[in-house]
Design a protein around this motif. Structure first.
Motif, short mmCIF file in Angstrom:
data_model
loop_
_atom_site.label_atom_id
_atom_site.label_comp_id
_atom_site.label_asym_id
_atom_site.label_seq_id
_atom_site.Cartn_x
_atom_site.Cartn_y
_atom_site.Cartn_z
N MET A 1 0.85 -1.19 0.00
CA MET A 1 0.00 0.00 0.00
C MET A 1 0.89 1.26 0.00
SD MET A 1 -3.11 0.94 -0.07
CE MET A 1 -4.05 2.43 0.22
N PHE A 2 1.90 1.23 0.83
CA PHE A 2 2.80 2.36 0.92
C PHE A 2 3.51 2.61 -0.41
CE2 PHE A 2 7.03 4.02 1.83
CZ PHE A 2 6.69 5.23 2.42
N LYS A 3 3.90 1.54 -1.06
CA LYS A 3 4.59 1.67 -2.33
C LYS A 3 3.68 2.30 -3.38
CE LYS A 3 7.81 -2.20 -1.74
NZ LYS A 3 8.26 -3.47 -2.27
N LYS A 4 2.44 1.96 -3.38
CA LYS A 4 1.50 2.52 -4.35
C LYS A 4 1.34 4.02 -4.14
CE LYS A 4 -1.25 -1.67 -5.04
NZ LYS A 4 -2.58 -2.28 -4.94
N VAL A 5 1.27 4.44 -2.85
CA VAL A 5 1.12 5.87 -2.56
C VAL A 5 2.38 6.61 -2.98
CG1 VAL A 5 0.85 7.56 -0.72
CG2 VAL A 5 -0.48 5.46 -0.67
N LEU A 6 3.54 6.04 -2.72
CA LEU A 6 4.80 6.67 -3.09
C LEU A 6 4.91 6.82 -4.60
CD1 LEU A 6 7.51 7.82 -2.15
CD2 LEU A 6 8.41 5.47 -2.23
N VAL A 7 4.53 5.79 -5.33
CA VAL A 7 4.58 5.84 -6.79
C VAL A 7 3.63 6.92 -7.31
CG1 VAL A 7 4.08 4.57 -8.90
CG2 VAL A 7 5.32 3.47 -7.04
N LEU A 8 2.47 7.02 -6.67
CA LEU A 8 1.50 8.01 -7.08
C LEU A 8 2.03 9.43 -6.87
CD1 LEU A 8 -1.34 8.65 -8.12
CD2 LEU A 8 -2.15 8.51 -5.77
N LEU A 9 2.68 9.65 -5.75
CA LEU A 9 3.24 10.98 -5.46
C LEU A 9 4.36 11.33 -6.43
CD1 LEU A 9 3.36 10.89 -1.54
CD2 LEU A 9 1.79 12.19 -2.98
N LEU A 10 5.19 10.36 -6.73
CA LEU A 10 6.26 10.62 -7.69
C LEU A 10 5.71 10.96 -9.06
CD1 LEU A 10 8.83 7.81 -6.72
CD2 LEU A 10 9.05 10.28 -6.33
N GLY A 11 4.65 10.30 -9.41
CA GLY A 11 4.04 10.58 -10.71
C GLY A 11 3.49 12.02 -10.76
N ILE A 12 2.83 12.38 -9.65
CA ILE A 12 2.29 13.75 -9.61
C ILE A 12 3.40 14.79 -9.68
CG2 ILE A 12 1.05 15.39 -8.15
CD1 ILE A 12 -0.55 12.98 -7.05
N LEU A 13 4.51 14.54 -8.99
CA LEU A 13 5.63 15.50 -9.01
C LEU A 13 6.24 15.60 -10.40
CD1 LEU A 13 7.43 14.63 -5.64
CD2 LEU A 13 6.10 16.69 -6.18
N LEU A 14 6.34 14.46 -11.07
CA LEU A 14 6.88 14.48 -12.42
C LEU A 14 5.97 15.26 -13.37
CD1 LEU A 14 8.19 10.78 -12.72
CD2 LEU A 14 9.55 12.88 -12.58
N ILE A 15 4.68 15.10 -13.16
CA ILE A 15 3.73 15.83 -14.00
C ILE A 15 3.87 17.35 -13.76
CG2 ILE A 15 1.29 16.26 -14.42
CD1 ILE A 15 0.83 13.27 -13.76
N ILE A 16 3.95 17.72 -12.47
CA ILE A 16 4.08 19.15 -12.14
C ILE A 16 5.39 19.72 -12.68
CG2 ILE A 16 4.34 20.80 -10.25
CD1 ILE A 16 2.46 18.96 -8.62
N PHE A 17 6.47 18.98 -12.55
CA PHE A 17 7.77 19.43 -13.04
C PHE A 17 7.74 19.60 -14.56
CE2 PHE A 17 12.03 18.38 -14.62
CZ PHE A 17 12.77 19.39 -13.99
N GLY A 18 7.10 18.69 -15.21
CA GLY A 18 7.00 18.77 -16.67
C GLY A 18 6.20 19.98 -17.11
N ILE A 19 5.12 20.26 -16.35
CA ILE A 19 4.30 21.43 -16.69
C ILE A 19 5.12 22.73 -16.51
CG2 ILE A 19 2.27 22.76 -16.03
CD1 ILE A 19 0.95 20.06 -15.30
N LEU A 20 5.84 22.82 -15.38
CA LEU A 20 6.65 24.01 -15.13
C LEU A 20 7.74 24.20 -16.18
CD1 LEU A 20 7.05 23.78 -11.24
CD2 LEU A 20 5.60 25.36 -12.53
#
Length: 232
Positions: A1-20
């Motif tokens: 469960m923890f791994k899934k949340v971590l992967v999700l957060l990393l994905g969101i950060l990558l998306i935000i970084f890409g947008i910036l």
């Protein structure tokens, strides 16, 4: 469960970084940003007026706060330079005006000194002329007095001489008292007449010689007086 949340957060950060990153790349390509960069380059070249124009164009298409800050900084610098230039110009004008005033004062003073010098020269010339005229008049008066005195002296001498001659003639012509006049022969009369003529001629010569001596003496006295005056 923890791994899934971590992967999700990393994905969101990558998306935000890409947008910036996408926004940044897009901003760099905008004309407003390019004008901003050109403005900064002109500032480095000390072309502040041209830089302000570039900043104005950049602010028309880009609302970045840094563009506005740079524009205000450069504008204050330009205004300060302009004010300093105006102050320098005013100081130069004041200095030029002061120099002109000093020059005019010097010219006026020179003219005044020149006029004073001319007036002094005229006054001195006038005084010298007056003194020369006075001296000349005094000399004429002195010469006139000397001539008058000499003429008086000559007249007195002539009168005395005439009186003496008349007295001598009277004594010579007066007959001896108590004696009988002796009749002269024609030869004696002729001899006596020649003696009288010779005596008359001698008297005239002596008179002329005395008069010439007196005239020479008067000329010498006049020359000595003039020389004495010239020495002073």
């Amino acid at each position: 469960m923890f791994k899934k949340v971590l992967v999700l957060l990393l994905g969101i950060l990558l998306i935000i970084f890409g947008i910036l990153r996408l926004k940044r790349d897009k901003a760099i390509e905008e004309p407003g940003y390019l004008k901003f960069m050109n403005g900064n380059s002109l500032v480095k070249e000390n072309k502040t007026k041209e830089a302000l124009e570039e900043y104005k164009l950049a602010m028309d298409t880009n609302e970045d706060i840094n563009i506005k800050k740079n524009f205000e900084i450069i504008k204050n610098k330009v205004d300060e330079e302009k004010q300093n230039q105006q102050q320098d110009n005013q100081q130069n004008q004041d200095q030029d005006q002061k120099n002109n005033e000093n020059q005019q004062q010097n010219q006026q003073q020179d003219q005044q000194d020149k006029n004073n010098s001319q007036d002094n020269n005229k006054q001195n010339d006038q005084k010298n002329n007056e003194q020369n005229n006075k001296d000349k008049k005094d000399d004429q008066q002195n010469n006139q007095k000397q001539d008058e005195n000499q003429n008086k002296k000559d007249n007195n001498n002539n009168q005395q001489q005439n009186q003496q001659e008349n007295q001598n003639d009277s004594q010579n012509n007066e007959p001896n008292k108590g004696s009988t006049p002796k009749e002269l022969t024609p030869e004696e009369k002729a001899m006596k007449q020649k003696e009288e003529e010779l005596r008359s001629i001698m008297q005239r010569l002596e008179g002329n010689e005395k008069q010439a001596f007196k005239n020479n003496e008067r000329v010498l006295n006049t020359s000595e007086n003039k020389n004495s005056e010239n020495r002073w």
